[in-house]
Design an enzyme around this catalytic site. Structure first.
Site, PDB file in Angstrom:
ATOM      1  N   GLY A 138      -4.860 -68.095 -22.704  1.00 50.53           N
ATOM      2  CA  GLY A 138      -4.068 -68.900 -21.844  1.00 50.53           C
ATOM      3  C   GLY A 138      -4.879 -70.371 -21.218  1.00 50.53           C
ATOM      4  N   ALA A 139      -6.093 -70.003 -20.704  1.00 49.28           N
ATOM      5  CA  ALA A 139      -6.828 -71.001 -20.232  1.00 49.28           C
ATOM      6  C   ALA A 139      -8.354 -70.562 -20.014  1.00 49.28           C
ATOM      7  CB  ALA A 139      -6.200 -71.307 -18.969  1.00 49.28           C
ATOM      8  N   MET A 140      -9.076 -71.459 -19.685  1.00 49.17           N
ATOM      9  CA  MET A 140     -10.615 -70.892 -19.315  1.00 49.17           C
ATOM     10  C   MET A 140     -11.083 -71.839 -18.255  1.00 49.17           C
ATOM     11  SD  MET A 140     -12.893 -69.338 -20.488  1.00 49.17           S
ATOM     12  CE  MET A 140     -14.427 -69.429 -19.338  1.00 49.17           C
ATOM     13  N   GLU A 141     -11.906 -70.896 -17.349  1.00 45.81           N
ATOM     14  CA  GLU A 141     -12.495 -71.334 -16.207  1.00 45.81           C
ATOM     15  C   GLU A 141     -13.656 -72.264 -16.056  1.00 45.81           C
ATOM     16  OE1 GLU A 141     -12.140 -68.155 -17.306  1.00 45.81           O
ATOM     17  OE2 GLU A 141     -13.746 -66.954 -16.098  1.00 45.81           O
ATOM     18  N   HIS A 180      -5.133 -68.718 -11.185  1.00 42.72           N
ATOM     19  CA  HIS A 180      -6.177 -67.788 -11.716  1.00 42.72           C
ATOM     20  C   HIS A 180      -7.470 -68.612 -12.019  1.00 42.72           C
ATOM     21  CE1 HIS A 180      -7.166 -64.141 -14.057  1.00 42.72           C
ATOM     22  NE2 HIS A 180      -7.938 -65.120 -14.758  1.00 42.72           N
ATOM     23  N   GLU A 181      -7.324 -69.866 -12.944  1.00 41.95           N
ATOM     24  CA  GLU A 181      -8.547 -70.293 -13.176  1.00 41.95           C
ATOM     25  C   GLU A 181      -9.015 -70.774 -12.038  1.00 41.95           C
ATOM     26  OE1 GLU A 181      -8.940 -69.308 -16.191  1.00 41.95           O
ATOM     27  OE2 GLU A 181      -7.344 -68.827 -16.808  1.00 41.95           O
ATOM     28  N   HIS A 188     -11.146 -68.494 -10.365  1.00 39.90           N
ATOM     29  CA  HIS A 188     -12.368 -68.237 -10.804  1.00 39.90           C
ATOM     30  C   HIS A 188     -13.719 -68.835 -10.403  1.00 39.90           C
ATOM     31  CE1 HIS A 188     -11.748 -65.028 -13.787  1.00 39.90           C
ATOM     32  NE2 HIS A 188     -10.856 -65.877 -14.646  1.00 39.90           N
ATOM     33  N   GLU A 234     -12.433 -60.709 -13.835  1.00 40.83           N
ATOM     34  CA  GLU A 234     -11.020 -60.714 -14.353  1.00 40.83           C
ATOM     35  C   GLU A 234      -9.934 -59.807 -13.445  1.00 40.83           C
ATOM     36  OE1 GLU A 234     -10.317 -63.109 -15.819  1.00 40.83           O
ATOM     37  OE2 GLU A 234     -11.960 -63.638 -17.060  1.00 40.83           O
TER      38      GLU A 234
HETATM   39  N1  B3K Z   1     -11.725 -66.050 -18.906  1.00 41.13           N
HETATM   40  C1  B3K Z   1     -10.697 -66.707 -19.809  1.00 41.13           C
HETATM   41  C2  B3K Z   1     -10.781 -65.893 -20.986  1.00 41.13           C
HETATM   42  C3  B3K Z   1     -11.626 -65.880 -22.165  1.00 41.13           C
HETATM   43  C4  B3K Z   1     -11.239 -65.139 -23.277  1.00 41.13           C
HETATM   44  C5  B3K Z   1     -12.347 -64.955 -24.371  1.00 41.13           C
HETATM   45  N2  B3K Z   1     -11.905 -64.407 -25.490  1.00 41.13           N
HETATM   46  C6  B3K Z   1      -9.611 -66.936 -19.295  1.00 41.13           C
HETATM   47  C7  B3K Z   1      -9.449 -66.042 -17.956  1.00 41.13           C
HETATM   48  O1  B3K Z   1      -9.312 -65.057 -18.036  1.00 41.13           O
HETATM   49  O2  B3K Z   1      -9.215 -66.803 -16.775  1.00 41.13           O
HETATM   50 ZN    ZN Z   2      -9.517 -64.745 -15.713  1.00 41.94          ZN
END
Ligand code: B3K
Ligand code: ZN
Length: 880
Positions: A268-271, A304-305, A308, A327
């Site tokens: 979905g996305a990355m923080e 969510h991101e 984080h 998470e």
């Molecule tokens: N932390 C990332 C997920 C990374 C997945 C790597 N295989 C997104 C999230 O949970 O916010």
């Molecule tokens: Zn996350």
């Protein structure tokens, strides 16, 4: 050939690194096939580490160009570089030294989408969990925190923007049509939060003033021409920033916060610190191309991101076993954010549905693992519903047990004590234990024991004595690697609903109840209420206070009493849903045995009355009308599953409810808000109710006419796709359905995100021959196997969202998936492994299908040269 597929990592083996990294200075010269990366790292030997211990860095498919120590070459006998590691001996016993490593990468041919890759001409990175080691040799583990300075150099014509984490320091022209930018991130961070983006993108800008009065520049980068679809994401971002200040006292900590939307992304996305990278599906929205659900997802994922930044980035994880520390907690935070922005009960109902649909089957099958796993072969396979969703439920239970004030105190203590740390679950729990003075030792088992606990409930009403006894008994079935389980601490919220619909407010004897919550800590406990004026109905696990299954003999009349009177909206829905589930399970079993189906009149009455009850929120009524899915029914049946009889029985019940309520449904089908579209929760709820009613009305009329007319009249994507789904699900063979699909395709052929919906809706059409349709779609011109969204829409939609089509008795569905998984694995192991998890419940199928599924799994295992990702999943699925 691939290497090291069999290595097992264990939580108990944790050991800090021998060397401590202080700073890292990275220079990238971007080029599609020859990007040069120079990494200058300053380090020192950790106190107490032997003077002859080597420095061992991680790598993945790397080739070393050069290596220096304090600016000088190193004798080749003192180091060894392989694609997956670099070890250097003879380093200073004390004091700081600097290592300089040069590597060359080919982003253009990096199809794994891990490390540095290119998507639509944009350079982009993904490092969590272990992608940084695909960029340069480093301690690629979350407990190594360093301060990063990053300089990016690239051709200006192709990379208008050069971005990395932290604050912008410097930039400008360079030689030969190139330009550069330097970024500095003052906050020490692990390598998985590193990010780099270089590309020619469109930009929308805004700003946010934090609670202490600092201005933060907000920037969202999207493909050119899509800028006007990023407004909702920007709005969601500002609301998230405000909410984290108000609810947790957390302020943003850099001068700039950036989001880049890309079209090829594994999740979905990355923080990444200060520079989030998003799957564009979770940024881009306008009324013509995005549904209400898409808007809600964007809001949740942006939040969510952003959240984080504190839970994940400022406080990160000591090792990947602690993944739920960031998470589970961050999911809990985004859930409560969405609940505050929208309707809290409706949000909670959606969470319960999701947890049961994705996490319960995981817990009940071969891939079951604790919220904090203790071993893994491939960490990418542990970004699961258990770590995320059950992880969030565990945090929610902490709040239920402590109450809101002590929960907030515990969170404050966690932020204060662990800011800048790489922490563990023990650290997290200690903060709540200390803030509340409670012993959370037994509770901590939620992190280490896999499986969904079951609570059986019996009640005893003594009319003459006016006493009511509730007896609770817990059990937890064995899961892979855990044959014996200890007793859990299960907090069960309850209410006693009296015959007149009011709630009994007396407490039971003993001290195992608190604020309307039974604390079940022993195998079996009895709670006795006295002075109860009339026979009460027990409402248990209200609001889904614990992620457990409840087994209780409760009559339909009692369930209906809860559905009518419970003061808790979620509990009212739970009662309705329980009644529907029971009915559907019984009907499916009768259908499998070739017997007649029972009348669904009582259920129909209850559902139609709820649908027509205007004192309830529209979104709630829509949730009530959504019958348990075929997969929900299968999960409840548990073994010897025949998807066809479940489908048939459910269709019959749908049709009975539809006929019973046809007048109400026909009226509600036209009740969607008119005029300009707004994604707000209230309008979305009205559209959801109208859509559900349209589905029932169409079924009652046995005609696709109404849905086709709705499709033709729709002026937003929500209503258009609702209509298309009714056509595809209930009238798959009708000419109208074919026409609607063709018109959708023509209209959205230039819009990948909208076109994904076209693929998904067909992948989920029920029936024995859908696999042939899917085969056809796999061959179509715009089916792009390298785009994860497209692959998930078609192959994921089919295998995870189409019980009858995928589980066709011949095994054709399983063979299709196996073939595609083997093929996709060659390019993108993470995606392939994720798709394969659709088969995790294969052992609960009837024997014929089970055998077909097993053969397909074996064919994958025997394909050879599998990635660690796919071989880990397939081995676990076949084990035992
Ligand atoms: N932390 C990332 C997920 C990374 C997945 C790597 N295989 C997104 C999230 O949970 O916010
Ligand atoms: Zn996350």
């Amino acid at each position: 050939m691939r290497t090291e597929t069999g290595q097992v990592f264990k939580l108990k083996d944790y050991k800090p690194t021998d060397f401590v990294v202080e700073t890292i200075d990275l220079t990238f010269e971007l080029d599609p096939t020859a990007t040069r990366v120079v990494s200058r790292i300053s380090l020192h030997r950790r106190d107490g580490v032997a003077a002859d211990a080597a420095l061992v860095f991680d790598g993945d498919e790397l080739a070393l160009d050069s290596l220096q120590l304090d600016g000088q070459g190193i004798d080749p006998s003192l180091f060894e570089a392989t694609p997956h590691s670099l070890s250097v001996r003879g380093l200073p016993a004390s004091g700081r030294f600097e290592i300089t490593i040069t590597t060359t990468l080919s982003p253009q041919t990096n199809t794994q989408l891990m490390g540095l890759y290119r998507t639509n001409g944009v350079y982009c990175s993904q490092c969590e969990a272990q992608g940084f080691r695909r960029i340069t040799y480093f301690y690629d583990r979350p407990d190594v925190l360093a301060v990063y300075t990053v300089t990016i150099i690239a051709r200006e014509s192709e990379t208008k923007f050069l971005l990395s984490n932290g604050n912008f320091v410097d930039g400008g022209p360079k030689d030969a049509g190139r330009h550069y930018a330097t970024w500095f991130d003052p906050h020490p961070k692990p390598s998985y939060l590193f990010a780099l983006v270089g590309g020619d993108l469109g930009l929308i800008e805004d700003s946010f003033t934090t609670m202490s009065g600092r201005d933060v520049a907000l920037k969202i980068y999207v493909e050119h021409g899509k800028e006007d679809r990023a407004g909702y994401a920007m709005d969601a971002l500002k609301r998230s920033m405000k909410w984290d200040e108000e609810v947790y006292g957390r302020e943003y900590d850099l001068d700039i916060f950036q989001i880049v939307a890309v079209s090829d992304f594994n999740m979905g996305a990355m923080e990444n610190k200060g520079l989030n990278v998003f799957n564009d599906k979770y940024v881009l929205a306008d009324p013509d191309t995005a549904t209400d659900a898409d808007y809600a997802n964007i809001e949740a994922i942006i939040a969510h991101e952003y959240f984080h930044n504190w839970t994940g980035n400022r406080i990160t994880c000591r090792d990947w076993f602690q993944l739920c520390l960031k998470e589970g907690l961050t999911v809990y935070r985004d859930h409560t954010f969405s609940a505050d922005q929208r309707s809290a009960p409706v949000k909670r109902i959606a969470e319960i549905r999701l947890l049961k649909a994705h996490q319960f089957p995981e817990d009940a099958g071969p891939l079951a693992h604790p919220v904090r796993p203790e071993t893994y072969r491939e960490i990418n396979n542990f970004y699961t519903a258990t770590v995320y969703e059950k992880g969030s439920e565990v945090v929610r239970m902490i709040r239920t047990i402590l109450g809101p004030d002590d929960f907030r105190k515990g969170m404050d203590l966690y932020f204060e004590r662990h800011d800048g740390d790489a922490a563990t679950i023990e650290d997290f729990l200690a903060c709540f234990a200390e803030a509340s003075g409670r012993d959370l030792k037994q509770f901590a088992l939620w992190y280490s024991q896999a499986g969904t606990p079951s609570v059986s409930v019996s009640t005893d009403w003594n009319e003459p004595k006016k006493t009511f006894k509730v007896t609770l008994e817990q059990s937890l079935a064995p899961t892979p690697g855990q044959s014996r389980k200890a007793l859990m601490h299960i907090p069960l919220a309850y209410g006693l609903i009296l015959p007149d619909g009011t709630e009994f407010d007396g407490q039971p004897s003993g001290n195992e109840t608190e604020n309307g919550v039974f604390h079940l800590t022993r195998r079996k406990q009895t709670f006795t209420f006295s002075g109860v004026p009339g026979r009460p109905v027990l409402s248990i696990n209200r609001g889904f206070s614990a992620p457990v299954t409840v087994a209780m003999e409760q009559s339909d009349a009692d369930l209906a009493h809860i559905a009518r009177h419970d003061s808790d909206g979620v509990a009212r829905w739970q009662a309705l849903n329980e009644q529907a589930t029971r009915h559907l399970v019984a009907a499916s079993k009768l259908c499998r045995d070739g017997r007649n189906l029972p009348s669904a009149k009582d259920l129909a009455e209850l559902l139609v009355a709820t649908a027509a009850n205007e004192s309830l929120e529209s979104a709630f009524r829509a949730q009530a009308l959504a019958l348990p899915a075929e997969s929900d029914i299968a999960r409840e049946i548990g073994s010897n599953i025949d998807p066809d009889s479940i489908h048939k029985a459910r269709e019959a019940v749908l049709s009975e409810v539809a006929r019973f309520g046809v007048a109400v449904f026909a009226r509600l089908a036209d009740s969607a808000p008119k005029g300009d579209y707004s994604p707000n929760a209230e309008d979305a709820g009205k559209r959801a109710l109208a859509g559900a009613a349209m589905a029932y009305a169409s079924i009652a009329e046995s005609s696709p006419g109404r849905a086709k007319a709705a499709f033709d009249a729709a002026d937003n994507m929500t209503m258009l796709s609702q209509a298309l789904q009714v056509l595809a699900q209930s009238f798959p063979a009708a000419g109208e359905t074919g026409e609607a699909l063709a018109s959708f395709k023509t209209r959205f052929s230039g819009d990948p995100l909208a076109l994904d919906k076209w693929y998904a809706v067909q992948a989920m059409m029920p029936g024995d021959d859908t696999w042939e349709r899917v085969e056809g779609l796999l061959e179509s011109e715009d089916f792009d196997r390298s785009n994860p969204n497209r692959v998930r829409a078609l192959i994921g939609g089919f295998s995870a969202g189409n019980p009858t089509g995928f589980n066709v008795a011949s095994g054709a569905g399983y063979r299709l998936l196996a073939r595609e998984v083997i093929d996709i694995d060659k390019r993108n192991p993470q995606l392939a492994a994720r798709l394969l998890t659709a088969m995790r419940s294969w052992r609960s199928l009837e024997t014929g299908r089970q055998e077909q599924a097993r053969l397909a799994l074996v064919s994958i295992r025997e394909a050879g040269d599998l990635s660690p990702d796919v071989s880990d999943i397939v081995d676990r699925m076949l084990a035992g």
